[in-house]
Design an enzyme around this catalytic site. Structure first.
Site, mmCIF file in Angstrom:
data_model
loop_
_atom_site.group_PDB
_atom_site.id
_atom_site.type_symbol
_atom_site.label_atom_id
_atom_site.label_comp_id
_atom_site.label_asym_id
_atom_site.label_seq_id
_atom_site.Cartn_x
_atom_site.Cartn_y
_atom_site.Cartn_z
ATOM 1 N N ASP A 295 0.878 -1.174 0.000
ATOM 2 C CA ASP A 295 0.000 0.000 0.000
ATOM 3 C C ASP A 295 0.915 1.224 0.000
ATOM 4 O O ASP A 295 2.149 1.110 0.130
ATOM 5 C CB ASP A 295 -0.963 -0.015 1.194
ATOM 6 C CG ASP A 295 -2.182 0.886 0.940
ATOM 7 O OD1 ASP A 295 -2.117 1.751 0.035
ATOM 8 O OD2 ASP A 295 -3.200 0.740 1.637
ATOM 9 N N TRP A 296 0.330 2.374 -0.131
ATOM 10 C CA TRP A 296 1.062 3.640 -0.303
ATOM 11 C C TRP A 296 2.138 3.788 0.794
ATOM 12 O O TRP A 296 1.820 4.007 1.956
ATOM 13 C CB TRP A 296 0.060 4.789 -0.243
ATOM 14 C CG TRP A 296 0.613 6.131 -0.546
ATOM 15 C CD1 TRP A 296 1.272 6.954 0.337
ATOM 16 C CD2 TRP A 296 0.558 6.832 -1.791
ATOM 17 N NE1 TRP A 296 1.616 8.112 -0.291
ATOM 18 C CE2 TRP A 296 1.194 8.079 -1.604
ATOM 19 C CE3 TRP A 296 0.032 6.535 -3.047
ATOM 20 C CZ2 TRP A 296 1.313 9.019 -2.617
ATOM 21 C CZ3 TRP A 296 0.144 7.473 -4.059
ATOM 22 C CH2 TRP A 296 0.792 8.701 -3.837
#
Ligand code: NOJ
Length: 760
Positions: A295-296
């Site tokens: 994820d980011w």
């Protein structure tokens, strides 16, 4: 199928070699036994040949994903030309996508195309209902069609990878992202996860209208402590395997190309540094052959989480754990080469990650067709067919929560007559084109003028002579809530024969980073409802929200309540179709509505406790200030007709562990209108070496019934599905007594039977 099997064997052999070479920061479990050499699939051969030509820097480049901003655009373009970037997110529009792709394909040494990803969650431009709403239709086939439309629109804009479906099971209504998942149940969630993967990826992934899916967020993200976004999760291996892993497994079985590792800490090991879940379970036990994207910046966050000493250590641990592509955190780009040269990461782990990424690019046909036809982009979005499908999905997502009679009238308040002379529509949400789009509206905002509101939907349904009066009322926040606005709303309602009050949350009150500690109707909306109700006007409450709400007063006093969630582009048209009876509502809740926050977490599949609430004495597991039961249980939803359930039959009283039980029941439409009933099959394993929930959903069917019609519904219950996981992660099937229900919802006990599971 043959290729899949062969590739899986090769894959296991490679993985076990990788494990042997690896330098884990903690003790690793024993690798699976190599299963011998097998021929390579054509794509595996291409991947292998390309890998052999790549430098270390080019390999690491494939493992890097950036989101270009205006300020970083030129730098990123330069890096793409040098083969130092494998993927971009947030690049869309055929022209822009082609511009980036051209650099990769024409200027980089090995001409490897980029993989362009975007959060196409419930639509690209044609916006479908938010996932929590769509799932209330319990209609995997329709869901797959909607996901495919989203894929077609997105791919026409150059996007070939979506960060969806989000398959996190959640029993936590405070958590804003509950709006993006499929609710509280792993079996239903699994069916819907697989459907979305099928829809996005289409029949052939290399068809230009298909996009790669990404099951996220692996894993446990839906269970944050106290419902606070990004918070720690802590659960037993049993809970992990029974509740949180199944939808991911279903996505993998459906052929999902990628998974996203989550932000959360899971039992003391952050999900993006978690070798147990990523390498042992996903890539080992399940044989997943696609790749894992973080994820980011979730790899870099291992530092903040106290799991890595610094960014370099985070890069090492992320890769070691099994994250193949680093979304946006730069740590792979900054440190992997150095770590490889220092022999602190195994080159085999890098090769494995790159091979997985290249495989997905080959699967998508990107090497043959990297570009998007810019002339077709406009024609392929928001077609009449897309909009029809969005309407159908929106109509099926609506859940009728209450429909009582008002005064001496014999019929329930809904559906409304189109011949009413005056209707008041109240609420800022009733006239909002933004809120129906939900929190992930992708490019839906570009065409917001196409969104139908409840107000416009109602206006389009009523007869020409009818007057539709509108007052915004008090809105959802205290600062929009003036006494004057409230009084105006009441005055407007008083002039009408019925008031449709649209209340709930704005679209930004759910979704990412939108946890709430109170899940009541925000602002002064309840006060407004009370004032309108006490003015003697019959009220229909239309809820718009991205999570279950606590609405005890409304549930008791408002005669009709329609849960509309956020239904996307066709929101208002769908709501109006239900309000006026053009459509008979059939949606059923995929998540429990609590009576109050103190009950949370509350879900139907609870354990019994040693002192269940039998209503007999004080010393039972219950509250002194609230019932245990929810406001509305999982699986609940009304209709404009009534369904009678009868004649439960089991084809045997005993079931062998190798066999399948046939369960049937008759469902009769006992009303005057046609409808679709969602029939649910539940079981309870009464005695087991790991205690089992008081009910567990096993299957469901949507049944269409004409007025007066009866259909026999048949379920096949294979004994192989009656097992459970132990704390050691083993799936076991234990003989013993079981209960079975065919029911309207998780609390309905009209049809209950029992059988005995016996050995062999
Ligand atoms: C963070 C979110 O958690 C994830 O779901 C999303 O796909 C990425 N950002 C990319 O936008």
């Amino acid at each position: 199928m043959k290729y899949r099997l062969i590739s899986a064997v090769v894959f296991f052999a490679v993985i076990s070699l990788l494990r042997a070479q690896d330098t884990p920061p903690t003790a690793a479990t024993a690798p699976p036994k190599p299963q011998g050499p097998a021929p390579l699939s054509p794509i595996d051969s291409k991947v292998r040949a390309l890998l052999a030509k790549m430098t270390l820097e080019e390999k690491i480049g494939q493992m890097i994903q950036y989101s270009p901003w205006k300020s970083s655009e030129d730098k990123i373009k330069g890096e793409i030309a040098q083969g130092k970037v494998g993927s971009l997110l947030n690049v869309f529009g055929a022209k822009e996508a082609n511009e980036y792709q051209k650099i990769a394909v024409e200027q980089s040494r090995l001409h490897i195309p980029l993989l362009l990803g975007l959060d196409v969650i419930h639509g690209y431009k044609t916006i479908f209902p938010i996932p929590l709403a769509e799932d209330c239709a319990w209609n995997p086939d329709l869901l797959a069609k909607c996901a495919h439309v989203a894929a077609q629109e997105a791919s026409a804009a150059g996007v070939r990878w979506t960060f969806a479906p989000m398959v996190d099971v959640s029993r936590e209504p405070r958590w804003g992202r509950i709006s993006e998942g499929s609710g509280e149940d792993p079996i239903l969630g699994s069916a819907l996860a697989a459907a979305r993967v099928r829809g996005f990826q289409g029949a052939r992934l290399d068809d230009p209208g298909s996009i790669a899916a990404c099951a996220k967020h692996f894993v446990g993200y839906g269970a944050p402590i106290a419902g606070r976004e990004y918070n720690t999760t802590d659960m037993s291996e049993v809970t992990l395997r029974e509740i949180h892993l199944p939808p991911f497994k279903a996505a993998v079985d459906a052929g999902v190309e990628t998974l996203m590792s989550a932000f959360n800490d899971l039992n003391g090991v952050p999900a993006s540094g978690n070798r147990h879940t990523l390498r042992e379970i996903l890539k080992g036990e399940w044989g997943f052959r696609g790749f894992v994207v973080s994820d980011w910046a979730s790899v870099q966050q291992l530092v903040a989480q106290g799991y890595a000493a610094d960014d370099k250590d985070a890069a090492r641990k992320g890769l070691w754990a099994g994250v193949d592509m680093d979304m946006q955190s730069h740590v792979y780009g900054d440190y992997l080469a150095e770590l490889a040269k220092e022999k602190k990461v195994s080159p085999r782990l890098i090769d494995d990650a790159v091979a997985r990424i290249l495989k997905v690019k080959y699967d998508l046909g990107l090497f043959d067709n990297p570009f998007t036809d810019e002339t077709k982009e406009a024609d392929l979005t928001m077609t009449p067919g897309d909009l029809d499908l969005a309407l159908q999905e929106a109509e099926q997502s609506i859940v009728l929560l209450k429909n009582d009679t008002v005064g001496a009238k014999p019929m329930p308040l809904l559906p409304l007559s189109k011949d009413l002379k005056t209707i008041a529509v109240i609420g800022t949400l009733a006239d909002s084109q933004k809120d129906p789009l939900g929190s992930w509206h992708c490019r839906g905002e570009d065409v917001m003028d196409k969104v139908s509101t409840v107000l416009s939907g109602i206006r389009s349904k009523v007869s020409k002579d009818a007057q539709v009066l509108y007052a915004p009322g008090v809105g959802t926040t205290l600062d929009t809530a003036t006494d004057k606005a409230l009084a105006q709303a009441v005055d407007t309602a008083k002039k009408a024969q019925v008031a449709v009050v649209v209340a709930g949350e704005t679209q930004d009150m759910s979704g990412e980073a939108a946890s709430r500690t109170s899940i009541d109707l925000p602002g002064r909306q309840e006060e407004m409802l009370k004032a309108i109700q006490s003015a003697g006007v019959p009220v229909v409450l239309v809820l718009m929200n991205g999570r279950p709400l606590t609405i005890p007063w409304e549930a008791e006093h408002i005669p009709a309540i329609v849960e509309s969630w956020f239904l996307g582009t066709q929101h208002g048209n769908a709501v109006a179709a239900v309000l006026f009876g053009d459509v008979n509502p059939c949606g059923k809740l995929v998540v429990t509505f609590p009576r109050n926050m103190g009950q949370v977490p509350i879900y139907y599949a609870q354990m019994n406790t040693g002192r269940p609430d039998l209503g007999k004495e004080k010393w039972e597991s219950k509250y002194i200030d609230s019932p245990n039961t929810p406001q509305y249980p999982f699986g609940f939803g009304l209709s404009y007709t009534q369904y009678d359930y009868s004649n439960l039959t089991l084809d045997s009283k005993t079931l062998k562990t190798s066999g399948t039980l046939k369960v049937t029941a008759d469902i009769k439409n006992n009303g005057l209108v046609a409808g679709t009933e969602i029939v649910q099959l539940y079981i309870r394993d009464r005695v087991a070496s790991v205690t089992q929930p008081i009910r567990k959903l096993m299957d469901f069917q949507r049944v269409d019934l004409a007025p007066g019609e009866t259909k026999t519904v048949e379920f096949a219950l294979p004994a192989s599905k009656l097992g459970f996981y132990t704390e050691q992660g083993k799936y076991v099937i234990e003989p013993g007594p079981f209960d079975v229900w065919v029911s309207k919802d998780s609390a309905d006990s009209t049809l209950q039977g029992s059988f005995e599971l016996v050995s062999k």
